[in-house]
Design a protein around this motif. Sequence first.
Motif, PDB file in Angstrom:
ATOM      1  N   GLN A 168       0.856  -1.172   0.000  1.00  0.00           N
ATOM      2  CA  GLN A 168       0.000   0.000   0.000  1.00  0.00           C
ATOM      3  C   GLN A 168       0.893   1.223   0.000  1.00  0.00           C
ATOM      4  OE1 GLN A 168      -3.113  -0.061   2.877  1.00  0.00           O
ATOM      5  NE2 GLN A 168      -4.053  -1.751   1.736  1.00  0.00           N
ATOM      6  N   SER A 169       0.901   1.944  -1.107  1.00  0.00           N
ATOM      7  CA  SER A 169       1.842   3.065  -1.202  1.00  0.00           C
ATOM      8  C   SER A 169       1.143   4.377  -0.930  1.00  0.00           C
ATOM      9  CB  SER A 169       2.504   3.084  -2.576  1.00  0.00           C
ATOM     10  OG  SER A 169       1.523   3.231  -3.568  1.00  0.00           O
ATOM     11  N   ARG A 170       1.813   5.248  -0.183  1.00  0.00           N
ATOM     12  CA  ARG A 170       1.336   6.615   0.062  1.00  0.00           C
ATOM     13  C   ARG A 170       2.515   7.544  -0.219  1.00  0.00           C
ATOM     14  NH1 ARG A 170      -2.456   4.243   0.317  1.00  0.00           N
ATOM     15  NH2 ARG A 170      -4.089   3.954   1.878  1.00  0.00           N
ATOM     16  N   ALA A 171       2.347   8.465  -1.131  1.00  0.00           N
ATOM     17  CA  ALA A 171       3.416   9.424  -1.393  1.00  0.00           C
ATOM     18  C   ALA A 171       3.140  10.659  -0.566  1.00  0.00           C
ATOM     19  CB  ALA A 171       3.479   9.770  -2.864  1.00  0.00           C
ATOM     20  N   TRP A 172       3.947  10.856   0.467  1.00  0.00           N
ATOM     21  CA  TRP A 172       3.768  12.047   1.283  1.00  0.00           C
ATOM     22  C   TRP A 172       4.234  13.272   0.530  1.00  0.00           C
ATOM     23  CZ3 TRP A 172       5.124  11.545   7.164  1.00  0.00           C
ATOM     24  CH2 TRP A 172       4.212  10.646   7.748  1.00  0.00           C
ATOM     25  N   PHE A 173       3.709  14.403   0.894  1.00  0.00           N
ATOM     26  CA  PHE A 173       4.094  15.744   0.397  1.00  0.00           C
ATOM     27  C   PHE A 173       3.654  16.008  -1.044  1.00  0.00           C
ATOM     28  CE2 PHE A 173       7.777  14.359   3.144  1.00  0.00           C
ATOM     29  CZ  PHE A 173       7.235  14.856   4.312  1.00  0.00           C
ATOM     30  N   ASN A 174       3.474  14.924  -1.816  1.00  0.00           N
ATOM     31  CA  ASN A 174       3.059  15.140  -3.204  1.00  0.00           C
ATOM     32  C   ASN A 174       2.234  13.925  -3.572  1.00  0.00           C
ATOM     33  OD1 ASN A 174       2.781  15.815  -5.870  1.00  0.00           O
ATOM     34  ND2 ASN A 174       4.958  15.706  -6.364  1.00  0.00           N
ATOM     35  N   GLU A 175       0.970  13.934  -3.099  1.00  0.00           N
ATOM     36  CA  GLU A 175       0.155  12.731  -3.080  1.00  0.00           C
ATOM     37  C   GLU A 175      -0.025  12.111  -4.458  1.00  0.00           C
ATOM     38  OE1 GLU A 175      -0.375  15.481  -1.532  1.00  0.00           O
ATOM     39  OE2 GLU A 175      -0.192  14.855   0.560  1.00  0.00           O
ATOM     40  N   ASN A 176      -0.173  12.959  -5.470  1.00  0.00           N
ATOM     41  CA  ASN A 176      -0.415  12.420  -6.807  1.00  0.00           C
ATOM     42  C   ASN A 176       0.851  12.313  -7.636  1.00  0.00           C
ATOM     43  OD1 ASN A 176      -3.152  12.272  -6.209  1.00  0.00           O
ATOM     44  ND2 ASN A 176      -3.430  14.422  -6.776  1.00  0.00           N
ATOM     45  N   LEU A 177       1.990  12.482  -6.980  1.00  0.00           N
ATOM     46  CA  LEU A 177       3.287  12.410  -7.649  1.00  0.00           C
ATOM     47  C   LEU A 177       3.307  13.278  -8.904  1.00  0.00           C
ATOM     48  CD1 LEU A 177       4.144   8.620  -7.278  1.00  0.00           C
ATOM     49  CD2 LEU A 177       5.120  10.551  -6.044  1.00  0.00           C
ATOM     50  N   GLU A 178       2.879  14.535  -8.720  1.00  0.00           N
ATOM     51  CA  GLU A 178       2.897  15.433  -9.874  1.00  0.00           C
ATOM     52  C   GLU A 178       4.250  16.115  -9.968  1.00  0.00           C
ATOM     53  OE1 GLU A 178      -0.398  18.099 -10.224  1.00  0.00           O
ATOM     54  OE2 GLU A 178      -1.680  16.594  -9.305  1.00  0.00           O
ATOM     55  N   SER A 179       4.848  16.014 -11.145  1.00  0.00           N
ATOM     56  CA  SER A 179       6.202  16.551 -11.230  1.00  0.00           C
ATOM     57  C   SER A 179       6.217  18.072 -11.171  1.00  0.00           C
ATOM     58  CB  SER A 179       6.928  16.047 -12.472  1.00  0.00           C
ATOM     59  OG  SER A 179       6.214  16.380 -13.618  1.00  0.00           O
ATOM     60  N   SER A 180       5.097  18.725 -11.519  1.00  0.00           N
ATOM     61  CA  SER A 180       5.118  20.194 -11.452  1.00  0.00           C
ATOM     62  C   SER A 180       5.310  20.662 -10.010  1.00  0.00           C
ATOM     63  CB  SER A 180       3.850  20.789 -12.046  1.00  0.00           C
ATOM     64  OG  SER A 180       2.736  20.390 -11.299  1.00  0.00           O
ATOM     65  N   VAL A 248       2.735  32.652  -9.141  1.00  0.00           N
ATOM     66  CA  VAL A 248       2.403  31.838 -10.316  1.00  0.00           C
ATOM     67  C   VAL A 248       2.295  30.361  -9.921  1.00  0.00           C
ATOM     68  CG1 VAL A 248       3.212  31.057 -12.573  1.00  0.00           C
ATOM     69  CG2 VAL A 248       3.435  33.451 -11.950  1.00  0.00           C
ATOM     70  N   SER A 249       3.216  29.888  -9.085  1.00  0.00           N
ATOM     71  CA  SER A 249       3.170  28.484  -8.658  1.00  0.00           C
ATOM     72  C   SER A 249       1.861  28.182  -7.948  1.00  0.00           C
ATOM     73  CB  SER A 249       4.315  28.175  -7.692  1.00  0.00           C
ATOM     74  OG  SER A 249       5.514  28.676  -8.160  1.00  0.00           O
ATOM     75  N   LYS A 250       1.494  29.096  -7.057  1.00  0.00           N
ATOM     76  CA  LYS A 250       0.339  28.858  -6.199  1.00  0.00           C
ATOM     77  C   LYS A 250      -0.969  28.946  -6.998  1.00  0.00           C
ATOM     78  CE  LYS A 250      -2.194  29.040  -2.346  1.00  0.00           C
ATOM     79  NZ  LYS A 250      -2.382  27.808  -1.600  1.00  0.00           N
ATOM     80  N   PHE A 251      -1.107  30.031  -7.769  1.00  0.00           N
ATOM     81  CA  PHE A 251      -2.407  30.283  -8.376  1.00  0.00           C
ATOM     82  C   PHE A 251      -2.560  29.680  -9.762  1.00  0.00           C
ATOM     83  CE2 PHE A 251      -1.783  33.750  -5.289  1.00  0.00           C
ATOM     84  CZ  PHE A 251      -2.807  33.402  -4.430  1.00  0.00           C
ATOM     85  N   ILE A 257       1.695  25.597  -0.793  1.00  0.00           N
ATOM     86  CA  ILE A 257       2.735  26.260   0.007  1.00  0.00           C
ATOM     87  C   ILE A 257       2.413  25.934   1.448  1.00  0.00           C
ATOM     88  CG2 ILE A 257       3.867  28.419   0.586  1.00  0.00           C
ATOM     89  CD1 ILE A 257       2.745  29.543  -2.039  1.00  0.00           C
ATOM     90  N   ARG A 258       3.129  24.986   2.020  1.00  0.00           N
ATOM     91  CA  ARG A 258       2.765  24.489   3.348  1.00  0.00           C
ATOM     92  C   ARG A 258       3.587  25.144   4.443  1.00  0.00           C
ATOM     93  NH1 ARG A 258       2.605  19.106   0.414  1.00  0.00           N
ATOM     94  NH2 ARG A 258       0.389  18.887  -0.075  1.00  0.00           N
ATOM     95  N   PHE A 340       7.842  24.619   0.490  1.00  0.00           N
ATOM     96  CA  PHE A 340       6.638  24.481  -0.334  1.00  0.00           C
ATOM     97  C   PHE A 340       5.901  23.183  -0.043  1.00  0.00           C
ATOM     98  CE2 PHE A 340       5.840  27.627  -3.665  1.00  0.00           C
ATOM     99  CZ  PHE A 340       6.930  28.459  -3.506  1.00  0.00           C
ATOM    100  N   LEU A 341       6.598  22.059  -0.157  1.00  0.00           N
ATOM    101  CA  LEU A 341       5.903  20.772  -0.153  1.00  0.00           C
ATOM    102  C   LEU A 341       5.800  20.145   1.224  1.00  0.00           C
ATOM    103  CD1 LEU A 341       7.389  19.304  -3.448  1.00  0.00           C
ATOM    104  CD2 LEU A 341       5.260  20.561  -3.121  1.00  0.00           C
TER     105      LEU A 341
END
Lengths: 376, 308
Positions: A168-180, A248-251, A257-258, A340-341
């Motif tokens: 059962q994998s959970r990617a913390w900080f970037n749940e959907n493993l989005e490279s952006s 730009v990153s945020k919006f 931005i945590r 950020f993450l």
Amino acid sequence: MLERLRCMLVKEIIQALRDPRMRFILFIIPAVQTVIFGYAVNTDVRNVKTAVYDQDNTPESRDLAARFQRSGYFLITERIGRESRVRELMDRGEVKAILRINRGFGAELGGGRTAPLQIILDGTDSNTAGIVLNYASRITARFNDELRGTQLPRSRGARVFAGGVQLQSRAWFNENLESSNYYVPAVIANIVLIITMLLSSMAVVREKEIGTMEQMIVTPISRSEFILGKTIPFVLIGFIDVAVITAVSKFWFQVPIRGSLLLLFGATALFLMSTLGFGLFISTISTTQQQAMMSSFFFIFPAMLLSGFAFPIENMPRVIQYFTYLNPLRYYLVIIRGIFLKGVGADILWPQMAGLLVLGSVILGFAVKRFRKTLA
Amino acid sequence: MDAITTDNLTKRFGNLTAVDGLTLSVAPGELFGLVGSDGAGKTTTMRMLTGIMDPTEGSARVMGRHTVREAEPLKEEIGYMSQRFGLYPDLTVLENLHFYADIYGLPRRGRDEKIGLLLSFSNLTPFGKRLAGNLSGGMKQKLGLACALIHTPKVLFLDEPTNGVDPVSRRDFWRILYQLLREGVTVFVATAYLDEADRCNRVGLIHRGKLLACDTPDNLRGLMDGTILEVRTPDPRRAALLLRERLEGESVGIFGDRLHVVTRDAEETGRAIKAIMEGAGVTVQSIRPVEPSLEDVLVSVLSGEATR
């Protein structure tokens, strides 16, 4: 002292903002670059063009091929009917992967035996090939699991094999493993590096090149007033660029931005010590703006490649790994991504901040010391 | 106390000696011209006197301040205009002036009056909002002068200020300099134009870093041995070659379309020139004695230097 510094700053800001091209470079280009990076620097692998060479053509083989298609990772563009087509498609680069199912696949599985499935990958892009292979294994593993679940009870009449491990994998900080999420905040570091270092070195050299330096030396302005007057505008510009890119990153890209923005700006100040230090140093060894630009790029490219921006430092040869400790970008990237993450604070990031402080003080100190000689 | 004194001032760049044992003094309120051809060491001398460069040997004092040890207080007392336009081309005329006023810490009170005065002085008032980079050559130099004068310096250093400036602006420029002299400012000007050197109180002739002579323009003219014969001919080049070959012991120089021949006995040499040139078929339009210009002096001193 303050009066002279103030007029130096006013002069620099007028000069920097008077030229419309300069305004564009300073504030619009960073936003545009962030957007481009956000879309283009993307290591997500989706819709891999795939051909299927199904020599078996049974319900089992068709089911397996359909699973590849349904996963979303593979896009089946062609069904091959003859052997020679395999080579042809690969040579022309029309597909990145070919699934090959031998005759008798369905019969073997039906008989409870192991049946081979071949996947042929275009290995020229090794990173993508590795990721595609990983997807293929996951799909076949799942196929196997379900096969056991349906076949075993049917053939033996009882649930004999029910245990096993399920990952059962959970990617913390970037749940959907989005490279952006990974790359966009890091663009801050690259842009701030280029803008502040390149422009500060050129701004000082320009005074030498157009002959205003000689005129400045005969005035009572002191070395520190001159250097501060030349660098503080770029500190301000650096902060503005960080704010623009963060927005730009945020919006635009919805990068979370945590952590604390205050900490981000604090760390940026530390990072600017290094970039402006290098910029000032380059200005002491250059006599024309062209030389300054070339020297800056000589520094910027290795700094970016060896920063961990795109290529993990852990994968580099050990000697080069030690070398990266001299790279301010390395520390700043960890800090940016952390803020950020991960949303971590100074309690976690202090070693990187200390690294930037030490590096920045040394470089800036050295550059300021050298700067005297060009004025004398 | 002299405004400027130098003692064996020397600057070497590697093997090249740019300025070689320069010793001179300039009195307060004097207009001193440093005259020499390109590469003679004028700019290097200026840079050492203004504290931009440290001398390799020797020392200099300006208004009693040592140019190396007291470089900072010295800067409050001097104005300097470099050979190249040294102001910001992307700032306006007014912004440049205000910038220098700030740098020199000019008090707010009276600042606008001072700037207004300098602008009208240099006929730049209508161009206050123009970018300095868009000014003509002459206006640039006048703006440079205005910026160098903003803090009312006691000594003004000008490095070839009228180089590449049209004759009208040159006259303007000198009018301003004379005005400054009346106010008691010491002016040290480097120039390659000998007609400008003629306007100076005293002139130093510098060649290959060495000071060859230093005196008033009139006394320098007295350095000339003999008088000068001006020879007009349609073919000065050929005539010069001819005369240099046949006239023994006399120096022959080309000045535009004329020849200057230096001689002890004007009448005797005049006849000899006529005979030589007519013998070779070169037309002689006129031969007459003229007042030596500083240029003649320079040529004469240099040729003496060469034969020595």
